[in-house]
Design a protein around this motif. Sequence first.
Motif, PDB file in Angstrom:
ATOM      1  N   THR A  95       1.383   0.338   1.715  1.00  9.16           N
ATOM      2  CA  THR A  95       2.703  -0.242   1.514  1.00  9.16           C
ATOM      3  C   THR A  95       2.646  -1.339   0.457  1.00  9.16           C
ATOM      4  N   GLY A 100       8.417   0.561   3.145  1.00  9.46           N
ATOM      5  CA  GLY A 100       7.848   1.836   3.529  1.00  9.46           C
ATOM      6  C   GLY A 100       6.926   2.400   2.462  1.00  9.46           C
ATOM      7  N   PRO A 101       5.909   3.196   2.873  1.00  8.91           N
ATOM      8  CA  PRO A 101       5.033   3.845   1.897  1.00  8.91           C
ATOM      9  C   PRO A 101       5.801   4.715   0.903  1.00  8.91           C
ATOM     10  N   GLY A 126       4.314   2.773   8.528  1.00  7.53           N
ATOM     11  CA  GLY A 126       4.782   3.899   7.724  1.00  7.53           C
ATOM     12  C   GLY A 126       5.252   5.086   8.546  1.00  7.53           C
ATOM     13  N   SER A 129       7.352   8.409   7.276  1.00 10.82           N
ATOM     14  CA  SER A 129       7.333   8.499   5.812  1.00 10.82           C
ATOM     15  C   SER A 129       6.369   9.572   5.330  1.00 10.82           C
ATOM     16  N   THR A 687       2.962  -5.614   9.085  1.00  9.57           N
ATOM     17  CA  THR A 687       2.072  -5.933   7.975  1.00  9.57           C
ATOM     18  C   THR A 687       1.933  -7.451   7.906  1.00  9.57           C
TER      19      THR A 687
END
Length: 796
Positions: A95, A100-101, A126, A129, A687
């Motif tokens: 990320t 989001g990734p 994620g 995703s 995160t």
Amino acid sequence: MKTLLTSTAIALVAAGAGLAQQPAGTTEDIIVVTGTRSEGRTALQTLAPVDVISNAQLEANGSTELNVALNYAVPSFSFPQPSLTDGTDSVRPATLRGLGPDQTLTLVNGKRRHVSALVNLNGSVGRGSAAVDLNTIPTSAIGAVEVLRDGAAAQYGSDAIAGVINVRLREAREGGGATLTYGQNVTTVPLLSGDRDETDGETFTAAAWAGLPLGADGFLTISGEFRDRSATNRSGPDPRQQYPAAGDPREASFNRLNHRFGNPNARDITLLANAGIPFANGNELYGFASYQNREADSAGFYRRALDARNVLAIYPDGFLPLIAPEVEDYSVGGGLRAQLGEWSADASLVYGRNQIDYTIENTLNTTLGAASPTEFYAGRLAYSQAVANFDLVRQYAVDAFAGPLNVGLGLEARFENFEIGAGEPGSYIQGAFPGAPGSQVFPGFQPSNEVDASRESFSAYIDLEADLTSRLTVSVAGRYENYSDFGDTLNGRIAGRFELTDALALRGSVSTGFRAPSLHQSFFTSTATVFTGGVPFETGTFPVSSPVAIALGATPLEAETSVNYSLGAVFAAGGFALTIDAYRIEIDDRILLSENLNSPEVQAILPAGVTSARFFLNAADSTTEGVDIVASYGWSVENIGEFNATLGYNYNTVELSNIQSTGVLSSLTPPPTIFGRQSTLRLEEGTPRDKFILGLDWSRDRLGGFVRATRFGETLSPGTAAASDVQLSEQWVVDLEGNIDITSRVNFALGANNVFDTYPDNVPAGLNFNGILPFSSFSPAGFNGRYVYGRVRVNW
């Protein structure tokens, strides 16, 4: 946001005043191509922040994975390494800025890269995703990586909400190099039940590249890499009863480390070629191609001998099922750069495909009884993309401007396809015996799950940039896109840079952006065993167009839309460079995966054998705020050597709002939670809140080395209730390497990643699955401990 930007501006002025004391001089000019279509812009002259990570920086790491290298080079980049998350163990997402990734666009040589076929469905960062797998690109093939930390959908299209990662491939017509790297984890695992010494994760990497001439001035650069990595295991001993009969004597001799929790086994073979042929008239043919085959296996939860999902006649001591995906990824592209009058034209076509074939090993289908096979082909996922671009750039002299007006125009056509292929019948059928059907740990895709979905999109853009005065540069961009499945969108961007002095400049931008719903999110469907609160549910993932999803209130997905604000400054003098950039990213209609819904009202409309359901929806809005600080300073000391110090810092917050349900579900009493506390906190706090990277490089004559300290800030591993949250404290990871030039062509290095063998906090008793899972998969530095390595590099 006003307070954040004001504080940042004050910090910039103070920094400029203090740093002006530095001795005068010049910094190295690094020309960038990401975020601007004007030639000759350096990383410090861009209107938005661009990090440039050289090949040497990428290789200053014991790991040879690109995602790992970026995690220790870019402060706003995050790459957790989850385990027990099915295919996500082998294709791990990353990320940028806590988004989001799939909200970061990845380019290779400035061309859009295809995403992975994998949909991240389990409870990792994620979730929901599908993103580009950067580990399909070998570091030996890379010249540099440019990371644009700003919204850029108006310039590049969908997915560029958080920013853009552009991998620039190595260009060489001569020379080459070969590198052998060997390492392993040598660690003491801190468990609540007592420390355990481990030596595992043995990794061998052989990489090479060579530059070859093509014609008088052309080049062909070929790179190859082979990596073989053994699994790591950080699980704790399983204290539970294993055998059906109490007092079974086998309990005393049973190996209690029956789970595998850590990195999977993985073997990669990667090839990449990059070529260019210039002609006397100034035109140039170019092309690139890549291929990777990855074989991996990751573990699921151990099935004890007494487990109802076990068949004692096959596994009298229980079994550890393995998910063994084979990933085949390839891409080929090429184009022509030519002069059309005053215009510089670039026409290109790029095709890429990622396919994942699942084999489930050391398993069984309980419902087939003792006749069950122990290995199944469980089906495949595939995603392919073809992109055609035609770009024009020229400069116009404008008397009122201090410099020429750079005009960029372009068209893009994109074709995408997503496929799901069924597995063999034994991987999904319901046999004559009771139990969950299909191969344990990963039931195969059924014929009813098969998908072959496609869409097309078309876009046009204009990009204007000019030095209005000797100190003021302004850029304006606009982009129109039309998708065959959800309609069209129009986005714009304005950015500026103003030099207060020769050393200090302010910059900022405002842009709108979007992310089209992926084909994966629109069409993915499967049935799998998912544990909710420790209870297994046969969970169906239903596409929004399916009767089940519609009955639950699903509607066609709409594009995510965003507004991105940034304000920053650049200071450079005397070998010192500093950038500070604050940002705010507002996203509406984020596409997220619902909770696993299993209320009686939901179960009443589900197909036979399915006890829980989930689907994608435009679930919430979000606001992301933060600041990036990047600094570097180089100097020399007589008789001691050359030094280069770097500092990177990111502070980032994410807040969700306007969380949605559906009319159907809202009418139930009580209404089920469609997007709950755990899913919300996963996005908001899954995160690190902040991250420091401090580095010092040194070289003298034949000797060199570096030390790097990375501090990962507090991270939350969220639970369904506050009592099950796990707050992960800050963690420092220190990397150290020393190297020597044995000859002018041969270099030898010894080093250690995480030299002090630090670990994230233990998951408390009562939340760690009987002590078996001692660490959280949200741990931003992973949980594998110290890794020591040696490396030999030969150049020619």
